[in-house]
Design a protein around this motif. Structure first.
Motif, PDB file in Angstrom:
ATOM      1  N   PHE A  26      25.245  26.193  21.348  1.00 33.46           N
ATOM      2  CA  PHE A  26      25.170  26.712  22.715  1.00 33.46           C
ATOM      3  C   PHE A  26      24.730  28.175  22.803  1.00 33.46           C
ATOM      4  N   GLY A  27      24.676  28.870  21.666  1.00 36.28           N
ATOM      5  CA  GLY A  27      24.195  30.241  21.654  1.00 36.28           C
ATOM      6  C   GLY A  27      25.285  31.287  21.766  1.00 36.28           C
ATOM      7  N   ASP A  28      24.896  32.505  21.386  1.00 35.80           N
ATOM      8  CA  ASP A  28      25.847  33.614  21.350  1.00 35.80           C
ATOM      9  C   ASP A  28      26.403  33.963  22.724  1.00 35.80           C
ATOM     10  N   GLU A  29      25.541  34.017  23.724  1.00 28.89           N
ATOM     11  CA  GLU A  29      25.990  34.449  25.048  1.00 28.89           C
ATOM     12  C   GLU A  29      27.056  33.507  25.611  1.00 28.89           C
ATOM     13  N   ALA A  30      26.810  32.221  25.534  1.00 24.40           N
ATOM     14  CA  ALA A  30      27.772  31.246  26.052  1.00 24.40           C
ATOM     15  C   ALA A  30      29.069  31.284  25.251  1.00 24.40           C
ATOM     16  N   LYS A  37      36.995  34.427  27.667  1.00 22.87           N
ATOM     17  CA  LYS A  37      37.853  33.666  28.575  1.00 22.87           C
ATOM     18  C   LYS A  37      39.099  33.173  27.833  1.00 22.87           C
ATOM     19  N   HIS A  38      38.904  32.627  26.644  1.00 20.56           N
ATOM     20  CA  HIS A  38      40.017  32.183  25.804  1.00 20.56           C
ATOM     21  C   HIS A  38      40.991  33.333  25.563  1.00 20.56           C
ATOM     22  N   ASN A  39      40.462  34.480  25.163  1.00 15.41           N
ATOM     23  CA  ASN A  39      41.311  35.626  24.855  1.00 15.41           C
ATOM     24  C   ASN A  39      42.094  36.095  26.076  1.00 15.41           C
ATOM     25  N   ASP A  40      41.457  36.110  27.242  1.00 18.73           N
ATOM     26  CA  ASP A  40      42.157  36.494  28.479  1.00 18.73           C
ATOM     27  C   ASP A  40      43.304  35.537  28.779  1.00 18.73           C
ATOM     28  N   ILE A  41      43.050  34.245  28.634  1.00 16.16           N
ATOM     29  CA  ILE A  41      44.087  33.237  28.884  1.00 16.16           C
ATOM     30  C   ILE A  41      45.252  33.434  27.925  1.00 16.16           C
ATOM     31  N   ILE A  42      44.933  33.637  26.655  1.00 14.06           N
ATOM     32  CA  ILE A  42      45.990  33.827  25.656  1.00 14.06           C
ATOM     33  C   ILE A  42      46.778  35.100  25.940  1.00 14.06           C
ATOM     34  N   GLU A  43      46.069  36.196  26.221  1.00 17.88           N
ATOM     35  CA  GLU A  43      46.753  37.463  26.520  1.00 17.88           C
ATOM     36  C   GLU A  43      47.703  37.320  27.703  1.00 17.88           C
ATOM     37  N   GLN A  44      47.279  36.638  28.745  1.00 10.43           N
ATOM     38  CA  GLN A  44      48.139  36.456  29.917  1.00 10.43           C
ATOM     39  C   GLN A  44      49.367  35.616  29.573  1.00 10.43           C
ATOM     40  N   SER A  83      43.593  23.833  28.900  1.00  8.78           N
ATOM     41  CA  SER A  83      43.248  22.433  29.180  1.00  8.78           C
ATOM     42  C   SER A  83      42.711  22.236  30.592  1.00  8.78           C
ATOM     43  N   SER A  84      43.188  23.034  31.529  1.00  5.76           N
ATOM     44  CA  SER A  84      42.756  22.854  32.916  1.00  5.76           C
ATOM     45  C   SER A  84      41.551  23.721  33.277  1.00  5.76           C
ATOM     46  N   SER A  85      41.082  24.524  32.337  1.00  9.04           N
ATOM     47  CA  SER A  85      39.911  25.389  32.579  1.00  9.04           C
ATOM     48  C   SER A  85      38.624  24.630  32.310  1.00  9.04           C
ATOM     49  N   THR A  86      37.544  25.122  32.894  1.00 10.53           N
ATOM     50  CA  THR A  86      36.221  24.528  32.703  1.00 10.53           C
ATOM     51  C   THR A  86      35.525  25.218  31.533  1.00 10.53           C
ATOM     52  N   TRP A  87      35.028  24.412  30.606  1.00  8.37           N
ATOM     53  CA  TRP A  87      34.363  24.931  29.402  1.00  8.37           C
ATOM     54  C   TRP A  87      32.970  24.307  29.223  1.00  8.37           C
ATOM     55  N   THR A  88      32.341  23.878  30.292  1.00  7.84           N
ATOM     56  CA  THR A  88      31.071  23.157  30.174  1.00  7.84           C
ATOM     57  C   THR A  88      29.977  23.979  29.523  1.00  7.84           C
ATOM     58  N   SER A  89      30.045  25.308  29.598  1.00  8.35           N
ATOM     59  CA  SER A  89      28.984  26.128  28.994  1.00  8.35           C
ATOM     60  C   SER A  89      28.969  26.026  27.472  1.00  8.35           C
ATOM     61  N   VAL A  90      30.086  25.570  26.874  1.00  8.04           N
ATOM     62  CA  VAL A  90      30.137  25.417  25.421  1.00  8.04           C
ATOM     63  C   VAL A  90      30.620  24.018  25.015  1.00  8.04           C
TER      64      VAL A  90
END
Length: 91
Positions: A26-30, A37-44, A83-90
Motif C-alpha cells: 500500500f506504500g509508505d504514505e498509507a 492512527k494506531h499509535n494515537d489509539i494506543i496512547e489514548q 477493531s471498530s476503526s476503518t483501515w481500508t487504506s492499508v
C-alpha cells in the motif's frame, strides 16, 4: 532487611501484524498514516487506563502500568477501538 517496597509493573506491548508486507503493498504514505492512527489509539487507551507510553518501535508501542489490571483495561479498550476503526487504506 530492605526497607523499600517492591513495586509490580505491567508492560503493555503492541505490534501491527504484517506491517512490512502492507507497506510494500500500500506504500509508505498509507502505512505511515495507519501507524500514526494506531499509535494515537494506543496512547489514548494507555493514558485513559493510567499507564504511560515509553517507547514507539515503528509499528509497535510499549507502555507501562503500575497496576496490571489497568494494562488489561487498556488492551481491551485499544482492541475495541482498533477493531471498530476503518483501515481500508492499508487493507
Amino acid at each position: 532487611m530492605s526497607t523499600h517496597a517492591s513495586q509490580l509493573l505491567a508492560v503493555f506491548c503492541t505490534d501491527i501484524e504484517g506491517s512490512s508486507e502492507r507497506r510494500r503493498t500500500f506504500g509508505d504514505e498509507a502505512m505511515d498514516a495507519a501507524i500514526a492512527k494506531h499509535n494515537d489509539i494506543i496512547e489514548q487507551a494507555v493514558s485513559g487506563a493510567g499507564g504511560e507510553v515509553f517507547k514507539f518501535t515503528g509499528d509497535g508501542v510499549y507502555a507501562v502500568f503500575s497496576n496490571p489490571l489497568n494494562a488489561v483495561r487498556a488492551a481491551i479498550s485499544a482492541q475495541q477501538t482498533l477493531s471498530s476503526s476503518t483501515w481500508t487504506s492499508v487493507g
